[in-house]
Design a protein around this motif. Structure first.
Motif, PDB file in Angstrom:
ATOM      1  N   PRO A 182       4.296 -10.939   8.444  1.00 18.87           N
ATOM      2  CA  PRO A 182       4.918  -9.986   8.388  1.00 18.87           C
ATOM      3  C   PRO A 182       4.423  -8.417   7.669  1.00 18.87           C
ATOM      4  CG  PRO A 182       5.661 -11.360   6.511  1.00 18.87           C
ATOM      5  CD  PRO A 182       4.423 -11.896   7.325  1.00 18.87           C
ATOM      6  N   THR A 183       3.290  -8.732   7.221  1.00 17.13           N
ATOM      7  CA  THR A 183       2.432  -7.710   6.557  1.00 17.13           C
ATOM      8  C   THR A 183       0.982  -8.466   6.127  1.00 17.13           C
ATOM      9  OG1 THR A 183       2.399  -6.172   4.810  1.00 17.13           O
ATOM     10  CG2 THR A 183       3.471  -8.095   4.325  1.00 17.13           C
ATOM     11  N   ASN A 184       0.012  -7.719   5.605  1.00 18.51           N
ATOM     12  CA  ASN A 184      -1.123  -8.181   5.372  1.00 18.51           C
ATOM     13  C   ASN A 184      -1.980  -8.142   4.063  1.00 18.51           C
ATOM     14  OD1 ASN A 184      -1.056  -8.106   8.322  1.00 18.51           O
ATOM     15  ND2 ASN A 184      -2.841  -9.275   8.221  1.00 18.51           N
ATOM     16  N   GLU A 185      -1.123  -7.750   2.961  1.00 16.42           N
ATOM     17  CA  GLU A 185      -1.621  -7.530   1.686  1.00 16.42           C
ATOM     18  C   GLU A 185      -2.654  -8.527   1.181  1.00 16.42           C
ATOM     19  OE1 GLU A 185       1.539  -4.752   1.883  1.00 16.42           O
ATOM     20  OE2 GLU A 185       1.611  -6.851   2.415  1.00 16.42           O
ATOM     21  N   GLU A 186      -2.101  -9.744   1.275  1.00 19.28           N
ATOM     22  CA  GLU A 186      -2.930 -10.822   0.888  1.00 19.28           C
ATOM     23  C   GLU A 186      -4.291 -11.093   1.538  1.00 19.28           C
ATOM     24  OE1 GLU A 186       1.102 -11.948  -0.107  1.00 19.28           O
ATOM     25  OE2 GLU A 186       0.382 -10.972   1.338  1.00 19.28           O
ATOM     26  N   MET A 187      -4.221 -11.156   2.986  1.00 26.70           N
ATOM     27  CA  MET A 187      -5.406 -11.294   3.821  1.00 26.70           C
ATOM     28  C   MET A 187      -6.430 -10.043   3.626  1.00 26.70           C
ATOM     29  SD  MET A 187      -5.560 -12.196   7.933  1.00 26.70           S
ATOM     30  CE  MET A 187      -4.822 -13.478   7.712  1.00 26.70           C
ATOM     31  N   ILE A 188      -5.922  -8.813   3.332  1.00 22.96           N
ATOM     32  CA  ILE A 188      -6.866  -7.965   3.256  1.00 22.96           C
ATOM     33  C   ILE A 188      -7.473  -7.823   1.938  1.00 22.96           C
ATOM     34  CG2 ILE A 188      -5.399  -6.082   2.478  1.00 22.96           C
ATOM     35  CD1 ILE A 188      -8.219  -5.611   4.988  1.00 22.96           C
ATOM     36  N   THR A 189      -6.706  -8.072   0.751  1.00 23.77           N
ATOM     37  CA  THR A 189      -7.315  -8.379  -0.602  1.00 23.77           C
ATOM     38  C   THR A 189      -8.158  -9.387  -0.470  1.00 23.77           C
ATOM     39  OG1 THR A 189      -5.058  -7.640  -1.350  1.00 23.77           O
ATOM     40  CG2 THR A 189      -6.750  -8.570  -2.874  1.00 23.77           C
ATOM     41  N   GLU A 190      -8.095 -10.325   0.092  1.00 23.77           N
ATOM     42  CA  GLU A 190      -9.170 -11.853  -0.102  1.00 23.77           C
ATOM     43  C   GLU A 190     -10.271 -11.113   0.709  1.00 23.77           C
ATOM     44  OE1 GLU A 190      -9.617 -16.192   1.602  1.00 23.77           O
ATOM     45  OE2 GLU A 190      -9.319 -14.462   2.906  1.00 23.77           O
ATOM     46  N   ILE A 191     -10.285 -10.360   1.707  1.00 23.88           N
ATOM     47  CA  ILE A 191     -11.450  -9.907   2.700  1.00 23.88           C
ATOM     48  C   ILE A 191     -12.206  -9.221   1.598  1.00 23.88           C
ATOM     49  CG2 ILE A 191     -12.174  -8.634   4.407  1.00 23.88           C
ATOM     50  CD1 ILE A 191      -9.840  -9.589   6.317  1.00 23.88           C
ATOM     51  N   VAL A 192     -11.601  -7.899   1.058  1.00 28.13           N
ATOM     52  CA  VAL A 192     -12.201  -7.107   0.269  1.00 28.13           C
ATOM     53  C   VAL A 192     -12.874  -7.761  -1.081  1.00 28.13           C
ATOM     54  CG1 VAL A 192     -11.881  -5.009  -1.103  1.00 28.13           C
ATOM     55  CG2 VAL A 192     -11.004  -5.010   0.944  1.00 28.13           C
ATOM     56  N   ALA A 193     -12.070  -8.777  -1.495  1.00 29.53           N
ATOM     57  CA  ALA A 193     -12.737  -9.493  -2.829  1.00 29.53           C
ATOM     58  C   ALA A 193     -13.768 -10.329  -2.579  1.00 29.53           C
ATOM     59  CB  ALA A 193     -11.503 -10.546  -3.267  1.00 29.53           C
ATOM     60  N   ASN A 194     -14.144 -10.605  -1.273  1.00 33.09           N
ATOM     61  CA  ASN A 194     -15.379 -11.374  -0.779  1.00 33.09           C
ATOM     62  C   ASN A 194     -16.521 -10.395  -0.608  1.00 33.09           C
ATOM     63  OD1 ASN A 194     -15.296 -14.445   0.023  1.00 33.09           O
ATOM     64  ND2 ASN A 194     -13.306 -13.524   0.191  1.00 33.09           N
ATOM     65  N   TYR A 195     -16.312  -9.040  -0.350  1.00 33.28           N
ATOM     66  CA  TYR A 195     -17.540  -8.339   0.172  1.00 33.28           C
ATOM     67  C   TYR A 195     -17.721  -7.016  -0.767  1.00 33.28           C
ATOM     68  CZ  TYR A 195     -17.228 -11.244   4.326  1.00 33.28           C
ATOM     69  OH  TYR A 195     -17.256 -12.061   5.313  1.00 33.28           O
ATOM     70  N   VAL A 196     -16.624  -6.405  -1.623  1.00 28.20           N
ATOM     71  CA  VAL A 196     -16.729  -5.402  -2.279  1.00 28.20           C
ATOM     72  C   VAL A 196     -16.912  -5.821  -3.837  1.00 28.20           C
ATOM     73  CG1 VAL A 196     -15.814  -3.203  -3.117  1.00 28.20           C
ATOM     74  CG2 VAL A 196     -15.455  -4.144  -0.701  1.00 28.20           C
ATOM     75  N   THR A 197     -18.230  -5.318  -4.429  1.00 33.87           N
ATOM     76  CA  THR A 197     -18.237  -5.679  -5.931  1.00 33.87           C
ATOM     77  C   THR A 197     -18.696  -4.609  -6.587  1.00 33.87           C
ATOM     78  OG1 THR A 197     -20.759  -6.059  -5.302  1.00 33.87           O
ATOM     79  CG2 THR A 197     -19.292  -8.151  -5.139  1.00 33.87           C
ATOM     80  N   SER A 198     -19.027  -3.307  -6.209  1.00 31.92           N
ATOM     81  CA  SER A 198     -19.191  -2.108  -6.847  1.00 31.92           C
ATOM     82  C   SER A 198     -18.264  -1.075  -6.721  1.00 31.92           C
ATOM     83  CB  SER A 198     -20.738  -1.866  -6.700  1.00 31.92           C
ATOM     84  OG  SER A 198     -21.107  -0.614  -7.205  1.00 31.92           O
ATOM     85  N   TYR A 199     -18.143  -0.378  -7.516  1.00 32.98           N
ATOM     86  CA  TYR A 199     -17.480   1.049  -7.462  1.00 32.98           C
ATOM     87  C   TYR A 199     -18.019   1.912  -6.433  1.00 32.98           C
ATOM     88  CZ  TYR A 199     -21.012   3.808  -9.968  1.00 32.98           C
ATOM     89  OH  TYR A 199     -22.214   4.253 -10.480  1.00 32.98           O
TER      90      TYR A 199
END
Length: 452
Positions: A108-125
Motif C-alpha cells: 500500500p506504500t513503500n517506506e520500509e522498502m525504500i529505507t532498506e535500499i538507502v540503508a544499504n547504499y548511503v553511508t555519508s552525508y
C-alpha cells in the motif's frame, strides 16, 4: 486519431452503480470498465488521460530535483514486521503467502522498502540530500470501495521519500515538495489547497493533505476563504533556495485550513465570520515529515560532517495519480459531460465533419488533421457517418477543450467554426487560422524535458 478506428465504447445510459459525477462520466465516456469491486480496466481514453497526469507528475518531480525509480508491487512481510507496521496496518493490507510459505503483501506504500535500499547504499552525508520516488500501482483492500476511481482498491500513486542529515534539511525537503505539488496541480487545472491533517498509519507530527473542494469530497474541511484566492501561477522557484521555499509554505499554509481530524474550533472562531467556510474536499495528495521513525528501524545511518554516525531524517510524499483523474472531472464538468483542462486532455482538439462523404468537407477535415499533427498536436477526427447531433454529443461527453466544426455551408465562405468546450463560445475563421489558434492555446502546456 480517427474516431472510426478508435475504441471508444460510450454509453447513452448511466450505469446504476455510479453514485457520483466522475464515476458516471468515466463510465459513459468509455474511459474505464469495472472488473471487480474497486478494480478497473483503463480503456484507451481513460488511459490517455492517466498517462498525461502521470507525465505532469514526473516532470514536476524531476524539476524539483527528485529522482525516479521503480519498486515492486509485492513486498516481503519481514520488512513491515521490522518497522512494526505489519500487524498495525489493519485489514486494508492484502496479505499473501507464496508457494514457499513466505509471508508477502501487496504494497500500500513503500517506506520500509525504500529505507532498506538507502540503508544499504548511503553511508555519508555527502550523498545527501536525496529524494527518490516512483509511480506504482498500489492495493488497499477497502471494505466499501465506491465512487469509481475515487475510492478504489487498486490505484496508481506517486510516492516519494526524502533522506536528509538533519531535521532542518528534511523540513526543507517538506517545503520543496509542497512547492512542487502546487505547481503540479495547477498544471492540471486544479486548485488543491494544502491543509493541516492527521498522519494516520504513516506516522509523524508534520503532515499536510492537498484537497480539491467538491461537494462529493469525503473529508469535511474548515478554512479561511482567503486561501481560495491563492495561486502559484508561473512564478519560478529555485528549489535549493530554503528561504524561497519556506516563503511559499508560509503563504499557502499561513491561513486557517484544516481537515476534520485536526480542526480546532477555538482557532477557527478567530477568523472573521464572513471568511469562515465549511465544505467537503477530495484528497489528492499528502506530504509527511516523520523524522527517524523508519531509519532507526532499518539502521539507515550516515556519517555527518563532524564524523558522527546519525540516523537519517525522512519524509514521504504521495500524489494519487489515478484519483486525480476523478477529482479533475468532479471540478470540471457540466450537464453534457466532462470539460478537460488543456494540460491533461486526451486529445488536443476534436474535428467534426458535418457532411461525411462530401468531397470538399472531407478534404478540409483531412487538411486540418494533417496541419494539427504538423504542429505537434493530437486531434480526434470524428469521421463517422453519423448525424451531427450525435457527433456533438460525443464531443461534449468526452470533454475535449476545443472543437473545429467543418461543413459545406461554412466552407463556401472559406471558414470553419472553432468552439470552446468550457465557455461554449464559437468563432468562425479560416482553417489555417483555427490551426494557428489551437497551437497558440497549447503552447504553454508543452511538456518540459522530463528526463525519464
Amino acid at each position: 486519431m480517427r474516431l472510426s478506428r478508435y475504441f471508444l465504447p460510450v454509453l447513452k445510459e448511466t450505469p446504476a452503480e455510479a453514485q457520483i459525477v466522475s464515476h458516471r462520466l468515466m463510465l459513459r465516456a468509455g474511459m474505464i470498465k469495472q472488473q471487480s469491486a474497486g478494480i478497473y480496466s483503463w480503456l484507451p481514453l481513460g488511459y490517455k488521460v492517466l498517462r498525461n497526469i502521470e507525465r505532469i507528475v514526473h516532470e514536476e518531480q524531476i524539476r524539483a530535483g527528485h529522482i525516479p525509480m521503480l519498486m515492486p508491487t509485492l513486498q516481503s512481510a519481514d520488512l513491515w514486521k521490522k518497522s512494526g507496521r505489519y500487524d498495525a496496518y489493519g485489514p486494508e493490507m492484502l496479505r499473501i503467502r507464496d508457494r514457499h510459505d513466505r509471508d508477502m503483501l501487496y504494497g500500500p506504500t513503500n517506506e520500509e522498502m525504500i529505507t532498506e535500499i538507502v540503508a544499504n547504499y548511503v553511508t555519508s552525508y555527502k550523498a545527501l540530500p536525496l529524494t527518490l520516488y516512483h509511480i506504482q500501482w498500489k492495493f488497499r483492500d477497502e471494505v466499501r470501495p465506491r465512487f469509481g476511481v475515487m475510492r478504489g482498491r487498486e490505484f496508481l500513486m506517486k510516492d516519494g521519500y526524502n533522506f536528509d542529515v538533519s531535521k532542518e534539511e528534511a523540513l526543507h525537503a517538506y517545503n520543496r515538495h509542497l512547492v512542487s505539488y502546487l505547481r503540479t496541480y495547477e498544471r492540471m487545472g486544479l486548485q488543491a489547497i494544502p491543509m493541516r491533517a492527521d498522519s494516520g498509519p504513516i506516522g509523524g507530527d508534520d503532515t499536510h493533505e492537498f484537497l480539491v473542494l467538491a461537494d462529493t469530497g469525503e473529508s469535511e474541511v474548515f478554512y479561511d476563504s482567503e486561501v481560495t484566492d491563492l495561486t502559484f501561477g508561473d512564478r519560478e522557484i529555485d528549489y535549493d533556495d530554503k528561504a524561497a521555499c519556506q516563503a511559499v509554505m508560509d503563504e499557502f499554509t499561513g491561513r486557517y485550513a484544516r481537515t476534520d481530524e485536526t480542526h480546532d474550533e477555538a482557532l477557527f472562531n478567530e477568523i472573521p465570520e464572513e471568511r469562515k467556510r465549511v465544505a467537503r474536499g477530495i484528497e489528492v495528495g499528502q506530504i509527511f515529515y516523520f523524522g527517524t521513525k523508519y531509519s532507526e528501524s532499518f539502521g539507515a545511518m550516515v556519517q555527518n560532517e563532524a564524523g558522527e554516525r546519525v540516523p537519517l531524517h525522512m519524509g514521504s510524499h504521495g500524489i494519487g495519480v489515478s484519483r486525480l483523474l476523478g477529482a479533475i472531472i468532479e471540478a470540471s464538468h457540466d450537464d453534457n459531460g466532462i470539460i478537460w483542462p488543456e494540460g491533461v486532455t486526451p486529445f488536443h482538439c476534436g474535428i467534426v465533419n458535418l457532411k461525411q462523404g462530401d468531397a470538399e468537407a472531407d478534404a478540409a477535415c483531412e487538411g486540418l488533421y494533417a496541419a494539427l499533427e504538423a504542429e505537434g498536436l493530437e486531434p480526434l477526427y470524428d469521421d463517422r457517418n453519423e448525424r451531427a447531433g450525435g457527433k456533438f454529443a460525443t464531443m461534449d461527453l468526452i470533454g475535449l477543450p476545443w472543437r473545429i466544426t467543418v461543413g459545406p455551408r461554412g466552407l463556401k465562405n472559406g471558414v470553419v467554426e472553432l468552439t470552446s468546450r468550457k465557455t461554449g463560445e464559437s468563432e468562425e475563421m479560416s482553417p489555417e487560422a483555427a490551426v494557428a489558434r489551437v497551437a497558440e492555446i497549447y503552447a504553454p502546456h508543452r511538456s518540459v524535458n522530463a528526463g525519464i
